[in-house]
Design an enzyme around this catalytic site. Structure first.
Site, PDB file in Angstrom:
ATOM      1  N   TYR A  32       0.664  -2.447  -7.892  1.00  0.00           N
ATOM      2  CA  TYR A  32       0.881  -3.586  -7.010  1.00  0.00           C
ATOM      3  C   TYR A  32      -0.191  -4.637  -7.332  1.00  0.00           C
ATOM      4  O   TYR A  32      -1.003  -5.029  -6.493  1.00  0.00           O
ATOM      5  CB  TYR A  32       0.880  -3.183  -5.533  1.00  0.00           C
ATOM      6  N   LEU A  33      -0.132  -5.055  -8.576  1.00  0.00           N
ATOM      7  CA  LEU A  33      -1.246  -5.798  -9.174  1.00  0.00           C
ATOM      8  C   LEU A  33      -1.348  -7.220  -8.642  1.00  0.00           C
ATOM      9  O   LEU A  33      -0.359  -7.849  -8.265  1.00  0.00           O
ATOM     10  CB  LEU A  33      -1.068  -5.804 -10.686  1.00  0.00           C
ATOM     11  N   HIS A  37      -6.954  -7.472 -10.205  1.00  0.00           N
ATOM     12  CA  HIS A  37      -6.687  -6.602 -11.356  1.00  0.00           C
ATOM     13  C   HIS A  37      -6.631  -7.440 -12.640  1.00  0.00           C
ATOM     14  O   HIS A  37      -7.149  -7.034 -13.676  1.00  0.00           O
ATOM     15  CB  HIS A  37      -5.338  -5.896 -11.192  1.00  0.00           C
ATOM     16  N   GLN A  61      -6.830  11.140  -3.852  1.00  0.00           N
ATOM     17  CA  GLN A  61      -7.851  10.319  -3.200  1.00  0.00           C
ATOM     18  C   GLN A  61      -7.434   9.798  -1.826  1.00  0.00           C
ATOM     19  O   GLN A  61      -8.148   9.012  -1.220  1.00  0.00           O
ATOM     20  CB  GLN A  61      -8.315   9.188  -4.120  1.00  0.00           C
ATOM     21  N   GLY A 147     -13.694  -3.164 -10.434  1.00  0.00           N
ATOM     22  CA  GLY A 147     -14.018  -4.304  -9.572  1.00  0.00           C
ATOM     23  C   GLY A 147     -15.179  -3.974  -8.645  1.00  0.00           C
ATOM     24  O   GLY A 147     -15.227  -2.875  -8.074  1.00  0.00           O
ATOM     25  N   VAL A 176     -12.405 -10.918  -6.795  1.00  0.00           N
ATOM     26  CA  VAL A 176     -11.551 -12.117  -6.786  1.00  0.00           C
ATOM     27  C   VAL A 176     -11.003 -12.279  -5.372  1.00  0.00           C
ATOM     28  O   VAL A 176     -10.580 -11.300  -4.737  1.00  0.00           O
ATOM     29  CB  VAL A 176     -10.405 -11.979  -7.811  1.00  0.00           C
ATOM     30  N   SER A 185      -6.341  -7.767  -2.385  1.00  0.00           N
ATOM     31  CA  SER A 185      -6.138  -6.328  -2.311  1.00  0.00           C
ATOM     32  C   SER A 185      -4.641  -6.050  -2.262  1.00  0.00           C
ATOM     33  O   SER A 185      -3.886  -6.814  -1.653  1.00  0.00           O
ATOM     34  CB  SER A 185      -6.797  -5.793  -1.028  1.00  0.00           C
ATOM     35  N   ARG A 187      -3.355  -3.924  -0.559  1.00  0.00           N
ATOM     36  CA  ARG A 187      -3.035  -3.610   0.836  1.00  0.00           C
ATOM     37  C   ARG A 187      -2.832  -4.860   1.698  1.00  0.00           C
ATOM     38  O   ARG A 187      -2.342  -4.742   2.826  1.00  0.00           O
ATOM     39  CB  ARG A 187      -4.143  -2.753   1.455  1.00  0.00           C
TER      40      ARG A 187
HETATM   41  P1  AMP Z   1      -6.842  -0.359  -7.144  1.00  0.00           P
HETATM   42  O1  AMP Z   1      -5.517  -0.650  -7.771  1.00  0.00           O
HETATM   43  O2  AMP Z   1      -7.001  -0.876  -5.765  1.00  0.00           O
HETATM   44  O3  AMP Z   1      -7.270   1.071  -7.333  1.00  0.00           O
HETATM   45  O4  AMP Z   1      -7.884  -1.202  -7.992  1.00  0.00           O
HETATM   46  C1  AMP Z   1      -7.988  -1.050  -9.395  1.00  0.00           C
HETATM   47  C2  AMP Z   1      -9.216  -1.786  -9.859  1.00  0.00           C
HETATM   48  O5  AMP Z   1      -9.108  -3.158  -9.523  1.00  0.00           O
HETATM   49  C3  AMP Z   1     -10.501  -1.261  -9.190  1.00  0.00           C
HETATM   50  O6  AMP Z   1     -11.530  -1.224 -10.164  1.00  0.00           O
HETATM   51  C4  AMP Z   1     -10.766  -2.299  -8.144  1.00  0.00           C
HETATM   52  O7  AMP Z   1     -12.126  -2.413  -7.806  1.00  0.00           O
HETATM   53  C5  AMP Z   1     -10.278  -3.560  -8.832  1.00  0.00           C
HETATM   54  N1  AMP Z   1      -9.992  -4.599  -7.844  1.00  0.00           N
HETATM   55  C6  AMP Z   1      -9.204  -4.479  -6.739  1.00  0.00           C
HETATM   56  N2  AMP Z   1      -9.232  -5.624  -6.024  1.00  0.00           N
HETATM   57  C7  AMP Z   1     -10.061  -6.471  -6.684  1.00  0.00           C
HETATM   58  C8  AMP Z   1     -10.495  -7.811  -6.465  1.00  0.00           C
HETATM   59  N3  AMP Z   1     -10.103  -8.493  -5.392  1.00  0.00           N
HETATM   60  N4  AMP Z   1     -11.340  -8.361  -7.353  1.00  0.00           N
HETATM   61  C9  AMP Z   1     -11.753  -7.672  -8.451  1.00  0.00           C
HETATM   62  N5  AMP Z   1     -11.369  -6.412  -8.726  1.00  0.00           N
HETATM   63  C10 AMP Z   1     -10.534  -5.818  -7.855  1.00  0.00           C
END
Ligand code: AMP
Length: 285
Positions: A32-33, A37, A61, A147, A176, A185, A187
C-alpha cells in the site's frame, strides 16, 4: 520489472547477478505504497545497480488484536507505482511461502523492546527481525533502506545487522510528510474524516516539543506538556509519548545527547506513530 512470488525464483534471480561486481539495494515494505516508500526506492535507485522491493504483510509482527486483517492491500496499484521508480524486481511472497510450517525457530530482540512500540506491541520486533533475517538471506542485499519514521525499527535493525554479521549497510531515510505535516503512512487511509483533521496535531506537538528542548526546557517539563496537549486531541487516544536517548532508547534526565521524541496515537482503526530526532550537536548550539 519482474514480479517474483517464490523464494527459489528470487534466489535464482540473485544468483544470476550476485557473481558480478554489482550492488543490490533492498527496500522491504508491507505494501500500500506511498511517497514515503517511494523516497526509499529513489534513494536505492540512485545508489545501487539493482533495486529490489518486497511487499509482504508479515503476520508475525502483528499481535492477536492488531490490524493484520484491516491492513490495506492493493497489489496492482503498488506494482504500477514501483514500476515508475525503476525498480528491477518486486518480491511478493505469500504467507505460506514465507512460513510454510508453524515456525519452530524465531528470533528474539533482547534490547530496546521495553520502550515505545516494543513495550506496547509485545513480540512485534521479534516478528520484524525474523522476517528481515529471512529476506536478507534470500535477497543478499548490499544496502537496505528504512524510514526514520520507524526509528525504533531502525535502531533494532542496526543491531540485527551487527549481531548476525550481515554484510549490509543500513540507510535510514527522512520521514516524508503530507503538506499539513502528517507523516505518510499506509494506515492513514483507515482514518475517518474527523480523525484525519486531528492527525496533523501529532507532528505539530512534536515540533512544539522540539522547540522547547532547543530553548533549554527540562525533559520532564517538555514531556509533561507534550502528553497534556496530545491528550487534548478530540478523537482517539494517546498510546505513548516519550523522550529517550537515540539510538540507545534509554530514559534520560539531561539533554546532553542525541534524543528522540516519539509518539504513538491510537485512532479508531489506525494506530499512528511519529518522531523527531534531535542531534546532540543541535542541542549544544
Ligand atoms: P511499511 O510498509 O510501513 O512496513 O514501511 C516500509 C518502509 O517504509 C519502512 O522502512 C518505513 O519506515 C518506511 N516508511 C513508511 N512511511 C514512511 C514515511 N512517511 N517516510 C519515510 N519512510 C517511510
Amino acid at each position: 520489472m519482474i514480479v517474483i512470488k517464490h523464494i527459489d525464483n528470487m534466489q535464482q534471480y540473485i544468483k544470476e547477478r550476485k557473481h558480478r561486481d554489482i550492488t543490490i539495494g533492498f527496500v522491504p515494505t508491507m505494501g500500500y505504497l506511498h511517497k514515503g516508500h517511494a523516497s526509499l526506492l529513489e534513494k536505492a535507485r540512485e545508489e545501487c545497480d539493482y533495486v529490489i522491493a518486497s511487499i509482504f504483510v508479515n503476520p508475525l509482527q502483528f499481535g492477536p488484536n492488531e490490524d493484520y486483517d484491516q491492513y490495506p492491500r492493493d497489489f496492482e496499484r503498488d506494482k504500477a507505482l514501483v514500476n515508475t521508480y525503476g525498480v528491477d524486481a518486486i518480491f511478493v511472497p505469500n504467507k505460506d511461502e514465507m512460513y510454510p510450517t508453524e515456525s519452530g525457530c524465531q528470533l528474539t530482540v533482547m534490547r530496546r523492546t521495553d520502550v515505545l512500540c516494543g513495550k506496547k506491541r509485545p513480540g512485534h520486533f521479534d516478528g520484524v527481525v525474523t522476517v528481515l533475517t529471512k529476506l536478507f538471506h534470500i535477497i543478499q542485499p548490499d544496502r537496505v533502506y528504512f524510514g526514520q519514521k520507524d526509528a525504533q525499527q531502525v535502531a533494532i535493525v542496526h543491531d540485527l545487522i551487527e549481531a548476525f554479521n550481515f554484510p549490509i549497510e543500513l540507510v535510514a531515510c527522512p520521514t516524508v510528510r503530507e503538506e499539513d505535516g502528517l507523516a505518510k503512512s499506509s494506515r492513514n487511509v483507515n482514518l475517518s474524516d474527523a480523525e484525519r483533521k486531528d492527525a496533523p496535531r501529532l507532528y505539530d506537538q512534536l515540533l512544539t516539543a522540539r522547540k522547547a528542548v532547543l530553548t533549554g526546557e527540562s525533559v520532564e517539563s517538555v514531556k509533561k506538556k507534550l502528553v497534556y496537549s496530545l491528550e487534548g486531541i478530540e478523537h482517539g487516544h494517546l498510546d505513548y509519548a516519550e523522550i529517550l536517548s537515540y539510538p540507545e532508547l534509554k530514559p534520560i534526565e539531561s539533554l546532553d545527547q542525541t534524543i528522540i521524541i516519539a509518539i504513538a496515537y491510537q485512532f479508531e482503526k489506525a494506530r499512528l506513530i511519529d518522531n523527531i530526532i534531535i542531534k546532540k550537536s543541535e542541542i549544544d548550539l
